[in-house]
Design a protein around this motif. Structure first.
Motif, short mmCIF file in Angstrom:
data_model
loop_
_atom_site.label_atom_id
_atom_site.label_comp_id
_atom_site.label_asym_id
_atom_site.label_seq_id
_atom_site.Cartn_x
_atom_site.Cartn_y
_atom_site.Cartn_z
N ASP A 108 0.83 -1.20 0.00
CA ASP A 108 0.00 0.00 0.00
C ASP A 108 0.87 1.26 0.00
OD1 ASP A 108 0.24 -1.49 2.57
OD2 ASP A 108 -0.32 0.44 3.43
N ASN A 136 -1.66 -4.18 3.34
CA ASN A 136 -1.67 -4.56 4.76
C ASN A 136 -1.90 -3.33 5.65
OD1 ASN A 136 0.74 -3.29 4.54
ND2 ASN A 136 2.01 -5.04 5.13
N ILE A 138 -0.34 -0.74 6.33
CA ILE A 138 0.80 -0.10 7.02
C ILE A 138 2.05 -0.24 6.15
CG2 ILE A 138 0.48 -0.16 9.55
CD1 ILE A 138 1.78 -3.03 9.29
MG LIG Z 1 1.94 -2.11 3.47
#
Ligand SMILES: [Mg+2]
Ligand SMILES: Cc1ncc(C[n+]2csc(CCOP(=O)(O)OP(=O)(O)O)c2C)c(N)n1
Ligand code: SF4
Lengths: 311, 386
Positions: A108, A136, A138
């Motif tokens: 991400d 995920n 983060i």
């Molecule tokens: Mg990530």
């Protein structure tokens, strides 16, 4: 195939002869990205694929030179360069009339944040790339800092009391590029996932897949419940499963039950939501707003058919 | 062979086009490009060319431009880009990667001052950002040299003994925008000169991963290989000069271009177009009986140390003219080559023409007067040119 098996241990005849993710890799137990790669093994079968991975957990997955845990020709790039390097690889494949599918596998952070400009540009040029974002929520690689994909209420090492902002709408952004195909993927719904992976592998032009990828290490959850967490996220409406063709044709693939039970279970099974004490009341309006828009886009007044059977 | 009146920007793009076409029988040509003054005309020209089995991707940034080149080269294609100044700074992270992957990408740089404050004029500080990254570096002094150097850069970068990226630099505006006659060989000759690109570690069938984690010992081993390949490039370049001469009928310039240097007691050392001005100063002062010579460092990486030592031997006074400042130190060229002179020589650093100052003959003559009066070497001097 119900639950995807980890690390190629449940290799079947249907799968790629060498699993994309090899046994003995160093991913954490219960890592959603591992599940995704297992699914990819089945979907890609023995087609010619090449993988481009910007800095993220998946870059570490490959392991230490000269061995690699990824059984496909792969290049690890700088953090923001996933989509640009993939452009180069895909362009040369095209120039040489090769059937190669170039897959960009990015986290991400590399998608929503630092790589956003590069990604947007490659999508606008409609490069022949399958871009998969395993989300995920983060920066896992660097120890779990916030990203713009981190959901409201989640604690990270840089938002100790829980993030106050709302998660960025990546599917909306990608759909707005009017690319041939964009879809969200649930690791808990293998049939739908395999159908989408197969479809996305074979479409020409820019394809984007968004995968909610549980991260027990960052989410402070039990590795064994990763798939269950995805199921709860889908059931509660928190992670809508839909696909968008050419940026304007929306199809909702899985109808949530929007139950409080699912949402509360999702929140309570992860310690990352504990500190902020984020409540259903705080999250519900965001879910409703998103679904309101999604229904409008998909042209459906009525709820979609539940658990649509793929293929 | 034809002679065309073109700018150095166009000469670089034409060199890249011919090199790109020469790879049509192999994996083709693919390039990522992004505009910035004063290099824009180079990428625009490239975008206008028909290249069989070639693609020029108009990307969103220099970071992506180098990203595309990395992808293309790692897929086995020939690859080229062009940039300047902040474009190069923005691209830098991927320049590090391109070098460590050992990809033979060629880049034209029209040298320009880094900003802000914005300044579009010539300064070598931009390409010197790449100094320690493992890129071959050339600094040119005329349009023909720019064209020739792009062709040679491909051959050198792609040589299996070298295998690393290369830049060919030209002073922004002074060269990039100046029209001059350039001899352009036909495609057949270029095909003969440039064998098709082979990237042995390209993404092919085997399941290897490029750019993986390394432990320190492995990293040192790779750096050592890279360093040794860079050092070997001096000899490989000499072979390329011979092959260039055999095919094109003229000799491409040496790594170090010496002008009346053999019997000189005083030498002017520089890079890029200042070297041409220095040669005219040498003409003028020689007429007055002074034994002055000029040394133009054309190949900056690898540093042609042996050539420089040979020319410096016996020379008592050396003025090093740097069109750059390493703040807190002095000129970069001065810092690198002062150790190559005789121990008793005065090697005086002058930073001149920095940030685009127009260096003319009288400026260089003044510096030489200053040098003759030096009893000992002093700290490098920043010289303003009006
Ligand atoms: Mg990530
Ligand atoms: C330019 C740059 N800035 C920072 C980093 C450090 N870094 C490496 S991976 C990463 C986070 C990756 O996050 P994400 O893309 O979500 O992937 P994940 O690690 O979660 O799988 C960061 C900040 C880097 N490699 N390059
Ligand atoms: S930190 Fe999270 S994303 Fe990274 S390998 Fe572990 S579980 Fe997977």
């Amino acid at each position: 195939m119900n639950e995807p098996a980890l690390h190629g241990m449940a290799q079947t005849k249907k799968d790629r002869s060498a699993p994309v993710l090899r046994p003995g890799n160093t991913n954490c137990g219960g890592c959603g990205m591992s599940n995704l790669l297992q699914m990819l093994s089945r979907a890609a079968e023995d087609s010619d694929i090449k993988i481009v991975i910007p800095a993220c957990c998946a870059a570490i997955t490959t392991g230490v030179f000269p061995e690699s845990s990824i059984s496909v020709p792969t290049i690890l790039t700088t953090f923001a360069a996933g989509a640009s390097v993939a452009t180069g690889v895909a362009s040369v494949a095209q120039l040489n009339n090769e059937e190669t599918r170039v897959i960009c596998l990015a986290g991400d952070g590399g998608t929503y944040d630092i790589g956003m400009g590069t990604l947007s540009a490659a999508a606008e040029r409609n490069e022949d790339i399958l871009y998969i974002c395993y989300d995920n929520e983060i920066y896992g690689n660097t120890g779990g800092q916030r990203s713009s994909a981190t959901p409201t209420g989640a604690s990270t090492t840089t938002t100790l009391g829980g993030k106050s902002e709302v998660k960025k709408d990546i599917m909306g952004i990608m759909a707005a590029h009017h690319i041939p195909y964009a879809a969200s993927i649930s690791l808990a719904h293998a049939d739908d996932t395999l159908r989408k992976l197969r479809f996305a592998l074979n479409v020409k032009g820019f394809r984007f897949l968004h995968v909610l990828a549980p991260c027990p290490t960052g989410w402070k959850s039990e590795p064994a419940v990763s798939i269950e967490l995805v199921r709860l996220a889908v059931r509660s409406g928190l992670f809508p499963i839909f696909e968008v063709f050419d940026g304007d044709h929306y199809t909702i693939n899985i109808e949530p039950d929007f139950s409080s039970e699912a949402l509360l279970m999702y929140l309570s099974l992860q310690r990352r939501f504990r500190k902020s004490g984020v409540t259903e009341e705080a999250i519900r309006p965001n879910i409703e707003r998103y679904w309101h828009q999604l229904r409008a886009m998909s042209g459906r007044i009525m709820p979609a058919i539940r658990n649509i059977k793929a293929d | 062979m034809s002679v065309e009146l073109i700018s150095a920007n166009h000469a670089a793009a034409l060199g890249a086009t011919l090199a790109g076409r020469a790879n049509r029988t192999a994996r083709g040509f693919c390039s990522g490009v992004y505009p910035i003054t004063p290099t824009t005309e180079c990428m625009e020209y490239l975008c206008g060319q028909e290249i069989e089995k070639g693609k020029v991707v108009r990307v969103d940034s220099e970071h992506s431009a180098m990203g595309v080149c990395i992808g293309a080269s790692s897929a086995g294609a020939r690859s080229f880009t062009a940039t300047s100044s902040n474009g190069l700074a923005y691209m830098l992270e991927n320049c590090v990667a391109a070098a460590s992957y050992r990809l033979p990408i060629v880049m034209a740089v029209s040298n320009r001052t880094l900003g802000p404050p914005w300044n579009i004029w010539a300064d070598h500080g931009d390409s010197l950002l790449l100094r320690d990254l493992g890129w071959l570096q050339f600094y040119c002094a005329d349009n023909q040299e720019v064209f020739d150097t792009v062709l040679c850069a491909f051959k050198l970068a792609e040589d299996p003994r070298v295998l690393m990226p290369a830049i060919s630099c030209m002073d922004g505006f002074i060269l990039s925008h100046t029209m001059a006659q350039v001899e352009i060989p036909g495609q057949k000759l270029v095909d003969r000169f440039l064998p098709t690109t082979k990237v042995p570690h390209r993404l092919n069938k085997s399941a290897h991963t490029l750019g993986q984690l390394e432990i320190p010992q492995q990293a040192v081993a790779h750096r050592t290989q890279h360093h040794q390949a860079m050092l070997a490039a001096v000899q490989v370049y000499a072979e390329i000069q011979d092959s260039f001469e055999e095919i094109f009928g003229r000799r491409v310039a040496d790594p170090v271009v010496a002008y009346h240097a053999d019997d000189a007691d005083t030498l002017i050392v520089s890079m890029g177009t200042i070297g041409t001005t220095a040669e005219r100063v040498v003409d003028q002062l020689r007429e007055q009986g002074q034994r002055v010579g000029s040394i133009r460092v054309r190949m900056f990486r690898p540093m042609p140390e042996n050539d420089l030592r040979k020319y410096f031997a016996g020379t008592k006074r050396i003025a090093v003219l740097d069109r750059n400042i390493s703040l807190g130190y002095g000129g970069v060229l001065w810092g690198e080559i002062r150790g190559f002179s005789d121990p008793d020589a005065i090697v005086q650093g002058y930073m001149v023409g920095v940030a685009g100052g127009d260096v003319r003959r009288e400026h260089i003559i003044n510096l030489l007067t200053d040098l003759q009066q030096c009893k000992t070497e002093s700290a490098p001097k920043i010289v303003e040119v009006a």
